[in-house]
Design a protein around this motif. Structure first.
Motif, PDB file in Angstrom:
ATOM      1  N   GLU A 193       0.829  -1.212   0.000  1.00 49.50           N
ATOM      2  CA  GLU A 193       0.000   0.000   0.000  1.00 49.50           C
ATOM      3  C   GLU A 193       0.863   1.262   0.000  1.00 49.50           C
ATOM      4  OE1 GLU A 193      -2.820  -0.301   3.176  1.00 49.50           O
ATOM      5  OE2 GLU A 193      -3.992  -1.861   2.165  1.00 49.50           O
ATOM      6  N   ILE A 194       1.921   1.264   0.800  1.00 54.86           N
ATOM      7  CA  ILE A 194       2.797   2.440   0.845  1.00 54.86           C
ATOM      8  C   ILE A 194       3.554   2.591  -0.478  1.00 54.86           C
ATOM      9  CG2 ILE A 194       4.853   3.428   1.951  1.00 54.86           C
ATOM     10  CD1 ILE A 194       3.834   2.263   4.594  1.00 54.86           C
ATOM     11  N   ALA A 195       4.043   1.477  -1.019  1.00 54.52           N
ATOM     12  CA  ALA A 195       4.814   1.531  -2.273  1.00 54.52           C
ATOM     13  C   ALA A 195       3.934   2.001  -3.429  1.00 54.52           C
ATOM     14  CB  ALA A 195       5.405   0.157  -2.579  1.00 54.52           C
ATOM     15  N   LEU A 196       2.722   1.479  -3.533  1.00 59.83           N
ATOM     16  CA  LEU A 196       1.825   1.891  -4.618  1.00 59.83           C
ATOM     17  C   LEU A 196       1.357   3.335  -4.426  1.00 59.83           C
ATOM     18  CD1 LEU A 196      -0.305  -1.353  -5.117  1.00 59.83           C
ATOM     19  CD2 LEU A 196       1.401  -0.387  -6.681  1.00 59.83           C
ATOM     20  N   GLY A 197       1.151   3.738  -3.170  1.00 58.10           N
ATOM     21  CA  GLY A 197       0.781   5.126  -2.905  1.00 58.10           C
ATOM     22  C   GLY A 197       1.892   6.075  -3.298  1.00 58.10           C
ATOM     23  N   TYR A 198       3.131   5.713  -2.980  1.00 59.10           N
ATOM     24  CA  TYR A 198       4.301   6.523  -3.338  1.00 59.10           C
ATOM     25  C   TYR A 198       4.449   6.620  -4.858  1.00 59.10           C
ATOM     26  CZ  TYR A 198       9.274   7.743  -3.805  1.00 59.10           C
ATOM     27  OH  TYR A 198      10.461   8.337  -4.157  1.00 59.10           O
ATOM     28  N   CYS A 235       2.088   6.222  -7.053  1.00 58.98           N
ATOM     29  CA  CYS A 235       0.955   7.002  -7.568  1.00 58.98           C
ATOM     30  C   CYS A 235       1.224   8.504  -7.433  1.00 58.98           C
ATOM     31  CB  CYS A 235      -0.314   6.620  -6.818  1.00 58.98           C
ATOM     32  SG  CYS A 235      -1.809   7.411  -7.422  1.00 58.98           S
ATOM     33  N   MET A 236       1.760   8.914  -6.271  1.00 61.52           N
ATOM     34  CA  MET A 236       2.034  10.336  -6.061  1.00 61.52           C
ATOM     35  C   MET A 236       3.123  10.834  -7.002  1.00 61.52           C
ATOM     36  SD  MET A 236      -0.013  11.742  -4.016  1.00 61.52           S
ATOM     37  CE  MET A 236       0.901  13.276  -4.051  1.00 61.52           C
ATOM     38  N   MET A 237       4.156  10.034  -7.223  1.00 64.20           N
ATOM     39  CA  MET A 237       5.218  10.436  -8.142  1.00 64.20           C
ATOM     40  C   MET A 237       4.661  10.602  -9.564  1.00 64.20           C
ATOM     41  SD  MET A 237       7.905  10.833  -6.324  1.00 64.20           S
ATOM     42  CE  MET A 237       6.753  11.410  -5.086  1.00 64.20           C
ATOM     43  N   HIS A 266      -5.741  -0.365  -0.395  1.00 58.59           N
ATOM     44  CA  HIS A 266      -6.422   0.935  -0.319  1.00 58.59           C
ATOM     45  C   HIS A 266      -5.353   2.014  -0.202  1.00 58.59           C
ATOM     46  CE1 HIS A 266      -9.251   4.086   0.639  1.00 58.59           C
ATOM     47  NE2 HIS A 266      -8.591   4.357   1.759  1.00 58.59           N
ATOM     48  N   LEU A 267      -5.287   2.889  -1.212  1.00 61.88           N
ATOM     49  CA  LEU A 267      -4.258   3.929  -1.217  1.00 61.88           C
ATOM     50  C   LEU A 267      -4.738   5.138  -0.412  1.00 61.88           C
ATOM     51  CD1 LEU A 267      -3.111   3.776  -4.952  1.00 61.88           C
ATOM     52  CD2 LEU A 267      -2.490   2.318  -3.005  1.00 61.88           C
ATOM     53  N   ASN A 268      -4.038   5.419   0.662  1.00 62.03           N
ATOM     54  CA  ASN A 268      -4.401   6.532   1.545  1.00 62.03           C
ATOM     55  C   ASN A 268      -3.522   7.740   1.220  1.00 62.03           C
ATOM     56  OD1 ASN A 268      -5.452   8.093   3.600  1.00 62.03           O
ATOM     57  ND2 ASN A 268      -4.163   7.167   5.188  1.00 62.03           N
ATOM     58  N   ILE A 269      -3.899   8.462   0.174  1.00 59.68           N
ATOM     59  CA  ILE A 269      -3.117   9.624  -0.262  1.00 59.68           C
ATOM     60  C   ILE A 269      -4.080  10.793  -0.544  1.00 59.68           C
ATOM     61  CG2 ILE A 269      -1.003   8.541  -1.110  1.00 59.68           C
ATOM     62  CD1 ILE A 269      -2.298   8.280  -3.852  1.00 59.68           C
ATOM     63  N   PRO A 270      -4.517  11.513   0.502  1.00 57.63           N
ATOM     64  CA  PRO A 270      -5.452  12.634   0.320  1.00 57.63           C
ATOM     65  C   PRO A 270      -4.945  13.677  -0.674  1.00 57.63           C
ATOM     66  CG  PRO A 270      -5.182  12.115   2.659  1.00 57.63           C
ATOM     67  CD  PRO A 270      -4.172  11.301   1.917  1.00 57.63           C
ATOM     68  N   GLU A 271      -3.627  13.905  -0.669  1.00 60.76           N
ATOM     69  CA  GLU A 271      -3.069  14.874  -1.611  1.00 60.76           C
ATOM     70  C   GLU A 271      -3.281  14.418  -3.048  1.00 60.76           C
ATOM     71  OE1 GLU A 271       1.194  17.035  -2.744  1.00 60.76           O
ATOM     72  OE2 GLU A 271       1.096  15.637  -1.053  1.00 60.76           O
ATOM     73  N   GLY A 272      -3.206  13.104  -3.279  1.00 58.39           N
ATOM     74  CA  GLY A 272      -3.427  12.574  -4.612  1.00 58.39           C
ATOM     75  C   GLY A 272      -4.860  12.778  -5.071  1.00 58.39           C
TER      76      GLY A 272
END
Length: 901
Positions: free
Chosen positions: A754-759, A761-763, A798-804
């Motif tokens: 989840e952290i790796a995919l979120g990271y 996604c943000m990049m 579940h990607l927890n990236i509100p900024e995204g």
């Protein structure tokens, strides 16, 4: 939720059917009183939440994920009502309604000020709604004023009553461009002294609860000079008509002589007109499910229609405006459909109080109970006594009376200070206070100067201007400290009680600055008598000590904030390297070109000198600045030195500027100490030069402290993201095997995914944001987002990236705007790009909202796309591109079936 396809089968036994109300001979109900009128009033209000020293709302954790409660309720209520959706049975948008065009409403001045600063689009929609309702209802707008900061008027002294009304009127006039016809009273709290003040200030009507009436009768006429009074003290008053309330004079109040024995029908007696909202329906709107379906709402309204063949009647309901969306999510849609479809279907006219009053002069008179409010069964004891209203469980409210007494005592002492010192600056100190609202609305130096010029007894010196503004601010805080919310709930130490004590504290401080008086000890002596339900506090004195005194700010703290944040600010400096830096490569110096100006909340920081040097892991900045309060114009010239030891460690010192020579010597000594590359030696030099007092990261204002905490954590978080990404890559096959066999995946591996995919996604989103104008690059980024969405789905991540989420919403909105404004030849490519972006936003499951994009598209659909599509179709021209644009509406959840079919 009601859809456009739903129509009510029945709306109550007394309801007039559409068939019975349709006639070509019926007069226009907008110009002549005929038929059933409906008014839904929303009391929109948020208490002032600003830090008294910063004039800004700080982060409120209880409102998460939003910054504060204003922002959260705005997202759930104020904005949705400005863009309320009407949906079809497929959930597609068939209309966007500005509910404020149909609601009768008051919006508290403190809330309107916040809206003006934070969402000018919604603010303008509210103002436009009043203009449109004026045009529709013969010059009578939906908006009415409110007493300024929601104080309980019967508990205010006479002068404060008038100031609250005058400030409310002036704030309203400056926004809506007209005088208010009506005024909303906080908690509808009223007595006859309040009515007198309202009449004196030209207010035509107010709205009250039915429980506040005592008795009513027909107005006396020559044929019937003494009509019979009807007792209605148990909420039996008929709310379908307006009433006239004549003011009692002192003799009547003392002797209880009925009005008809003192005045004949021809006597000129001051009066105000009063509407009583329908209590049962209003209660159901707040506490039942009637608002979740517009046909149910129409049925409930229809049940109140009187079947006695009267020419006209008004069904009016009133509740907190926040009910529509905040307390009851999505119910702004119910209102939108009811206003535009449901109510008109039954032949009802949606109106406001002022318009109805213009068509229906009161024929009945009412007398009120002595002192009442809509949310307390004991008069107004909820704001001064332990009456039980608003209590929670076993908690008492014995603190209410001592709190009220302490603030009344403080108010009276501040009056003495204001009159004694104000007479030296103002021709009429109380007139100056009444007109100070003009400064509150516009604190520009030019406007403040004009205000002071109008009211000053003589040309004020700079020091006198500061004291004059301090006195006026003292009075402003003396009014704010009576905001009703401080007493409304069950405990003094809640945020509402703490907030009004902070206003009291600021007023105390300002009084001391001007007059040298020390009122805090006397205030605390009285506040200690207010028992708290919380063992930690015990009484109001401890609440004050722990929650109020700790929030006080000084110029030194503002300077420390400026100094520490300057290490991370983009000053656009002129950079020079010392000779030593050319030798060792790690010592650099930065000097700024003076003057450099920056706003720090409600202070202006004029930086007169700034120098920064780095030595290894140490960074030292020294400067001097002039801080000026935009509120009181007081200023201080200060010197700062801040040492960053790396990580979260800062050591900052502040002292008054003592001349250029002393400042130059101080800089030389500090930078000389830094050359030894010793943190201890540099801190020792700072202590010798500045003294023992110092500031660190924890002394910053919460908002900036949190920003720097995130900034300082970025390097660590970036390393962790890379570590988790490596762990995910190394164990991808293992993780897939667990999910393929439907086994619970190891928590460590699932978290890493989840952290790796979120990271990742943000990049990708950041790259897409930069390359959005480059078709090929942005297309590649969208393909990458699709791959991320697929992986996340397969691995149940579940990607927890509100900024995204925010970035995707802005990217879609930006792409849509470009599509609708681009030349014709680029439409095809832009359209495919946008459709893929919308699809991937849904696939990646971040909870992306398309509301803003829907609003933009819906506006263009009716103003541009459909007219051009119809015109080209009529001429037999190619409409392929317009058909594609219409299909885009389906992606955005907008009904375009009429044109596509």
């Amino acid at each position: 939720m009601t859809s456009a396809a739903e129509l009510p089968a029945s709306a109550g036994s007394n309801l007039m059917s559409p068939e019975n109300t349709k006639s070509t001979k019926i007069p226009d109900p907008l110009r002549q009183a005929v038929g059933v009128y409906v008014t839904v009033h929303g009391h929109f209000y948020q208490p002032p939440r600003e830090n008294p020293y910063l004039d800004a709302i700080e982060r409120q954790s209880g409102a998460a994920p939003f910054h504060d409660w204003n922002e959260r309720i705005h997202h759930e209520c104020y904005r949705p009502n400005a863009f309320a959706r009407v949906l079809n049975d497929r959930g597609e948008v068939v209309g966007i309604v500005n509910n404020y065009e149909y609601l009768s409403f008051n919006i508290g001045p403190t809330l309107m000020s916040w809206l003006e600063r934070h969402d000018v689009e919604v603010y303008q929609r509210i103002l436009e709604a009043d203009v449109k309702s004026c045009a529709r209802l013969n010059g009578h707008g939906n908006a009415i004023a409110q007493v300024y900061n929601h104080i309980i008027m019967p508990l205010a002294n006479e002068r404060d009553k008038y100031t609250q009304i005058r400030w409310g009127k002036e704030d309203f006039r400056s926004r809506f461009g007209r005088d208010p016809e009506g005024m909303w009273l906080a908690e509808t709290a009223v007595d006859y002294a309040t009515l007198q003040a309202l009449v004196d200030e030209g207010i035509r009507f107010i709205v009250l609860a039915p429980s506040q009436a005592q008795r009513c009768r027909l107005l006396p006429t020559h044929d019937n000079p003494n009509p019979e009074w009807h007792e209605v003290g148990g909420s039996q008053i008929d709310p379908t008509r307006p009433y006239r309330c004549f003011l009692k004079n002192a003799e009547q109040e003392d002797t209880q002589i009925p009005r008809q024995e003192k005045f004949s029908a021809s006597d000129e007696c001051p009066y105000i007109d009063i509407f009583f909202y329908d209590g049962p329906i209003s209660r159901d709107m707040g506490f039942s499910d009637v608002l979740y379906n517009s046909s149910h709402l129409a049925g409930r309204v229809g049940s109140a229609v009187r079947g006695d063949h009267r020419p006209a009647q008004l069904i009016s309901v009133a509740t907190d405006g926040e009910t529509f969306g905040h307390h009851k999510g999505g119910t702004e849609k119910t209102l939108a459909y009811a206003f535009t479809q449901e109510f008109p279907h039954w032949g009802w006219t949606v109106t406001n109080f002022a318009h109805y009053l213009s068509l229906n002069t009161p024929t009945w008179e009412v007398e009120l109970k002595p002192v009442t409010a809509w949310s307390c069964a004991h008069g107004v004891d909820r704001w001064q006594d332990d009456c039980g209203c608003g209590g929670g469980g076993t908690w008492h409210q014995k603190w209410r009376r001592p709190l009220r007494d302490a603030l009344n005592w403080l108010r009276d002492r501040l009056i003495l200070v204001y009159e004694e010192h104000g007479k030296h600056f103002f021709c009429d100190p109380w007139l100056a206070r009444d007109e100070y609202i003009q400064v509150i609305r516009d604190r520009s130096p030019e406007n403040v100067s004009r205000f002071l010029s109008r009211h000053q007894t003589h040309k004020l010196t700079s020091a006198e201007q500061v004291d004059a503004l301090r006195l006026l601010e003292m009075q402003r805080h003396a009014l704010l400290m009576f905001t009703s919310c401080g007493w409304f709930f069950e405990e003094l130490s809640r945020p509402e009680g703490t907030q009004i004590l902070r206003y009291a504290s600021r007023a105390l401080e300002l009084a001391g600055d001007v007059a040298g008086v020390q009122l805090e000890k006397g205030f605390l002596k009285r506040l200690i008598q207010a028992p708290s339900n919380v063992d930690l506090f015990k009484h109001g004195g401890e609440v004050y000590r722990q929650l109020v005194l700790t929030a006080q700010l000084t110029f030194k703290q503002v300077a420390a904030q400026y100094a520490i944040t300057s290490l991370f600010a983009n000053h656009k400096p002129v950079e020079t390297l010392h000779p030593t830096s050319l030798q060792n490569g790690h010592n650099s110096s930065i000097k700024h070109v003076p003057p450099y100006q920056k706003r720090v909340y409600c202070y202006t920081a004029n930086e007169l000198d700034y120098q920064l040097q780095r030595m290894g892991s140490l960074t030292l900045a020294v400067g001097n600045l002039n801080l000026v309060s935009e509120i009181t114009w007081e200023s201080e010239h200060l010197v700062f030195a801040v040492l960053h030891l790396g990580g979260w460690d800062f050591h900052c010192c502040i002292q008054p500027f003592q001349g250029r020579r002393a400042y130059t010597q101080l800089k030389e000594k500090l930078f000389g100490a830094l050359q030894q590359a010793s943190a201890a030696h540099t801190i020792l030099a700072m202590t010798q030069l500045f003294g023992e007092e110092s500031f660190s990261l924890r002394n910053l204002f919460a908002e900036e402290r949190h920003r720097l905490m995130h900034l300082l954590s970025q390097e660590t978080l970036s390393r962790l993201d890379q570590l988790y990404t490596q762990a995910y890559r190394d164990n991808y096959g293992v993780l897939m095997a667990f999910h393929r066999d439907e086994l619970p995946a190891p928590q460590e591996l699932q978290v890493a995914a989840e952290i790796a995919l979120g990271y990742r996604c943000m990049m990708t989103l950041r790259s897409l944001e930069q390359d959005i104008a480059e078709p090929l690059l942005s297309w590649n980024h969208i393909v990458e987002l699709e791959a991320i969405a697929t992986e996340a789905k397969h691995l149940h991540c579940h990607l927890n990236i509100p900024e995204g989420k925010q970035m995707l919403e802005q990217l879609i909105l930006r792409s849509l705007w470009q599509l609708l404004h681009d030349p014709q030849e680029t439409v095809d490519a832009d359209l495919q790009h946008l459709e893929r972006l919308i699809d991937v936003a849904k696939q990646i499951n971040l909870g992306v909202s398309l509301d803003r994009s829907q609003e933009l598209y819906f506006n263009c659909l009716h103003s541009q796309i459909v007219p051009l599509f119809v015109a080209k179709t009529a001429k037999g021209q190619d409409t392929t591109q317009f058909s594609q644009l219409l299909k885009l509406g389906q992606k955005l959840g907008v009904d375009v079936s009429t044109w596509l079919s």
